[in-house]
Write a protein that holds these residues in place. Structure first.
Motif, PDB file in Angstrom:
ATOM      1  N   LYS A 177       0.863  -1.173   0.000  1.00  0.00           N
ATOM      2  CA  LYS A 177       0.000   0.000   0.000  1.00  0.00           C
ATOM      3  C   LYS A 177       0.904   1.229   0.000  1.00  0.00           C
ATOM      4  O   LYS A 177       2.000   1.203   0.553  1.00  0.00           O
ATOM      5  CB  LYS A 177      -0.875   0.036   1.254  1.00  0.00           C
ATOM      6  N   GLY A 178       0.418   2.295  -0.605  1.00  0.00           N
ATOM      7  CA  GLY A 178       1.226   3.504  -0.587  1.00  0.00           C
ATOM      8  C   GLY A 178       0.966   4.387  -1.777  1.00  0.00           C
ATOM      9  O   GLY A 178      -0.067   4.267  -2.455  1.00  0.00           O
ATOM     10  N   ALA A 179       1.899   5.285  -2.051  1.00  0.00           N
ATOM     11  CA  ALA A 179       1.717   6.249  -3.129  1.00  0.00           C
ATOM     12  C   ALA A 179       3.065   6.717  -3.648  1.00  0.00           C
ATOM     13  O   ALA A 179       4.065   6.722  -2.922  1.00  0.00           O
ATOM     14  CB  ALA A 179       0.911   7.447  -2.643  1.00  0.00           C
ATOM     15  N   VAL A 180       3.063   7.119  -4.913  1.00  0.00           N
ATOM     16  CA  VAL A 180       4.240   7.712  -5.552  1.00  0.00           C
ATOM     17  C   VAL A 180       3.784   8.935  -6.339  1.00  0.00           C
ATOM     18  O   VAL A 180       2.778   8.876  -7.054  1.00  0.00           O
ATOM     19  CB  VAL A 180       4.948   6.731  -6.505  1.00  0.00           C
ATOM     20  N   VAL A 181       4.520  10.025  -6.209  1.00  0.00           N
ATOM     21  CA  VAL A 181       4.268  11.229  -7.000  1.00  0.00           C
ATOM     22  C   VAL A 181       5.579  11.631  -7.680  1.00  0.00           C
ATOM     23  O   VAL A 181       6.626  11.660  -7.031  1.00  0.00           O
ATOM     24  CB  VAL A 181       3.772  12.396  -6.130  1.00  0.00           C
ATOM     25  N   VAL A 182       5.504  11.911  -8.970  1.00  0.00           N
ATOM     26  CA  VAL A 182       6.674  12.395  -9.711  1.00  0.00           C
ATOM     27  C   VAL A 182       6.276  13.686 -10.421  1.00  0.00           C
ATOM     28  O   VAL A 182       5.314  13.709 -11.190  1.00  0.00           O
ATOM     29  CB  VAL A 182       7.177  11.369 -10.746  1.00  0.00           C
ATOM     30  N   LEU A 222       0.489  16.068   9.900  1.00  0.00           N
ATOM     31  CA  LEU A 222       0.082  15.139   8.843  1.00  0.00           C
ATOM     32  C   LEU A 222       0.277  15.806   7.489  1.00  0.00           C
ATOM     33  O   LEU A 222       0.047  17.019   7.338  1.00  0.00           O
ATOM     34  CB  LEU A 222      -1.388  14.728   9.007  1.00  0.00           C
ATOM     35  N   VAL A 223       0.670  15.015   6.497  1.00  0.00           N
ATOM     36  CA  VAL A 223       0.944  15.568   5.174  1.00  0.00           C
ATOM     37  C   VAL A 223       0.620  14.519   4.113  1.00  0.00           C
ATOM     38  O   VAL A 223       0.689  13.311   4.371  1.00  0.00           O
ATOM     39  CB  VAL A 223       2.426  16.017   5.076  1.00  0.00           C
ATOM     40  N   SER A 224       0.275  14.981   2.930  1.00  0.00           N
ATOM     41  CA  SER A 224       0.049  14.067   1.805  1.00  0.00           C
ATOM     42  C   SER A 224       1.337  13.922   0.998  1.00  0.00           C
ATOM     43  O   SER A 224       2.184  14.830   0.990  1.00  0.00           O
ATOM     44  CB  SER A 224      -1.056  14.593   0.888  1.00  0.00           C
ATOM     45  N   PRO A 225       1.517  12.812   0.282  1.00  0.00           N
ATOM     46  CA  PRO A 225       2.693  12.677  -0.593  1.00  0.00           C
ATOM     47  C   PRO A 225       2.787  13.797  -1.637  1.00  0.00           C
ATOM     48  O   PRO A 225       3.889  14.276  -1.923  1.00  0.00           O
ATOM     49  CB  PRO A 225       2.480  11.309  -1.239  1.00  0.00           C
ATOM     50  N   MET A 226       1.646  14.232  -2.173  1.00  0.00           N
ATOM     51  CA  MET A 226       1.686  15.318  -3.152  1.00  0.00           C
ATOM     52  C   MET A 226       2.213  16.601  -2.527  1.00  0.00           C
ATOM     53  O   MET A 226       3.051  17.300  -3.121  1.00  0.00           O
ATOM     54  CB  MET A 226       0.298  15.561  -3.744  1.00  0.00           C
TER      55      MET A 226
END
Length: 462
Positions: free
Chosen positions: A145-150, A320-324
């Protein structure tokens, strides 16, 4: 007098009509409560969503009986960013709904189709998404589970965005009930990259460092002895693995991600100034984003207990923070302190390829000075060359970043893995933010994901 009054009202009416068609019309039509959308769909075959190189990400296929089916050739890979157009609309399917249901085909062709009671073909939307980077990020995240932002640092282009667990947009109708069952706690429709709220762990030390620099012009004189733990009152914070880093200056403390040093820094900061500087980095603020997102939060107040100050300094506590959002902060550092607004759409074309509209990069504003960005880059470079991000060293090009291991429950053995950073080759450089849920340390689980993405962009494209 009455003549002038009516002339003025008529001029205002014409002005508003022009403004509505140029500015407000797409937003109003894109509103999910606007029933006119169904009328558009009855007259226009929904256009294609394309990657930046023209690869088809979504298209409408029409059967012999006239039945239209929305098709997503990449299945789960682009699920959250492309979205779906059945059972409502999400992702780019929602963002570009107006453009996809508008036809700018040759006027004569449109008239002829109208007379034959045939649908016109909607415009295609070319996105900023890079197919290879998206596939690389998706595969590198694996079954986690997770996220990636480029992002592209200089423009704000969103080159890739992955969220897991995911779903197959081709089967949203068939799987709808199963995916929405109460026992399905994974939240497959939840875009963790934009909407996820996570403790940032040690990636937040970039923010703590910036505030410390601003509050202490003599920050370069910082010295600290790390014995592996720091106790204040009845609260103790330990370095990861209870490692004792010994004598440290600020650069070493940052590169080694020393919790005790940054807890000590947290105790020394003015709470009001710290909060103000965080809000200057868009915590507790609206973000300039085009898709649904969650605001990041920073809640340290004046008079906070020492334990809260210590935890906040290392990215724990209530932050708290979002990956974006973390990617945006890194983007500003990479771009000399200037934040570019992230965007997903590059241009709109007719189905025959004629240009209709182009979307340009837009500056949000300066989050820090150029000098501050350069200093943070220097410290983040040390993370790669001599610290917790060493697996990214010796790749043949410059990478700067920060790892993070974020505890998310009372069980301190459980943590999310973070990496946020950027490459700098002098050409088109990218920002990469990786969040791997419930995995472990950032250096062990997030850095390898980032490494594959950096490699795909800077080497694999050659």
């Amino acid at each position: 007098m009455i003549t002038y009054l009516f002339t003025g009202l008529f001029t205002l009416l014409i002005g508003y009509f022009v403004y509505f068609n140029a500015v407000l019309r797409p937003e109003v039509i894109n509103n999910p409560y606007n029933s006119r959308q169904e009328n558009f769909a009855k007259r226009v075959v929904r256009g294609k969503i394309l990657a930046s190189d023209g690869t088809v990400l979504a298209e409408t296929k029409t059967g012999e009986d006239g039945t239209e089916t929305r098709s997503y050739p990449y299945g789960n890979v682009f699920a959250h960013v492309t979205g779906y157009a059945t059972r409502g609309r999400t992702g780019i399917e929602s963002l570009a709904n107006f453009e996809l249901l508008t036809s700018n085909a040759f006027f004569g062709e449109q008239i002829a189709k109208e007379l034959k009671e045939e649908k016109n073909i909607g415009d295609n939307v070319v996105t900023t998404l890079d197919t290879k980077l998206q596939e690389t990020a998706y595969n590198a995240l694996g079954n986690h589970k997770g996220a990636v932002v480029v992002l592209e640092a200089e423009t704000g282009k969103v080159l890739a965005m992955v969220s897991k667990p995911d779903f197959d947009p081709n089967r949203v109708n068939e799987d709808w009930d199963a995916l929405n069952q109460s026992e399905n706690s994974d939240g497959v429709f939840y875009n963790r990259a934009m909407q996820g709220q996570y403790p940032p762990g040690s990636t937040f030390k970039v923010v703590t460092l910036l505030d410390y620099m601003r509050e202490n012009p003599d920050y370069e004189d910082f010295q600290f002895h790390c014995s592996g733990s720091l106790t204040e009152g009845n609260y103790t914070i330990s370095c990861y693995g209870k490692n004792a880093h010994g004598n440290e200056d600020l650069r070493k403390a940052f590169a080694k991600s020393c919790n005790t040093a940054f807890s000590s820094i947290g105790l020394s900061l003015d709470e009001g100034t710290f909060k103000s500087n965080c809000e200057g980095l868009l915590f507790n603020s609206e973000l300039p984003l085009q898709l649904p997102y969650s605001k990041s939060s920073f809640s340290l107040e004046s008079g906070a207990a020492p334990a809260e100050q210590m935890m906040t300094g290392i990215g724990q506590g209530e932050t708290l923070v979002s990956p974006m959002h973390m990617a945006m902060i890194m983007g500003a550092i990479a771009n000399e302190g200037v934040l570019m607004k992230p965007y997903f759409l590059e241009r709109v074309e007719t189905y025959t390829g004629d240009l209709v509209k182009t979307f340009r990069p837009a500056v949000y504003g300066s989050l820090m000075t150029k000098q501050e960005a350069e200093i943070l880059t220097e410290y983040m470079r040390a993370v790669v060359t001599e610290g917790t991000g060493s697996k990214l060293d010796n790749m043949g090009f410059f990478i700067a970043g920060k790892t993070g291991t974020a505890e998310y429950s009372s069980d301190k053995s459980k943590s999310h893995a973070w990496f946020a950073g950027f490459s700098d080759t002098g050409e088109s450089d990218i920002v990469v933010c990786v969040l791997v849920e419930e995995a472990g340390s950032g250096s062990e689980f997030a850095v390898p994901v980032a490494r594959e993405i950096f490699w795909a962009w800077n080497v694999g494209r050659e």
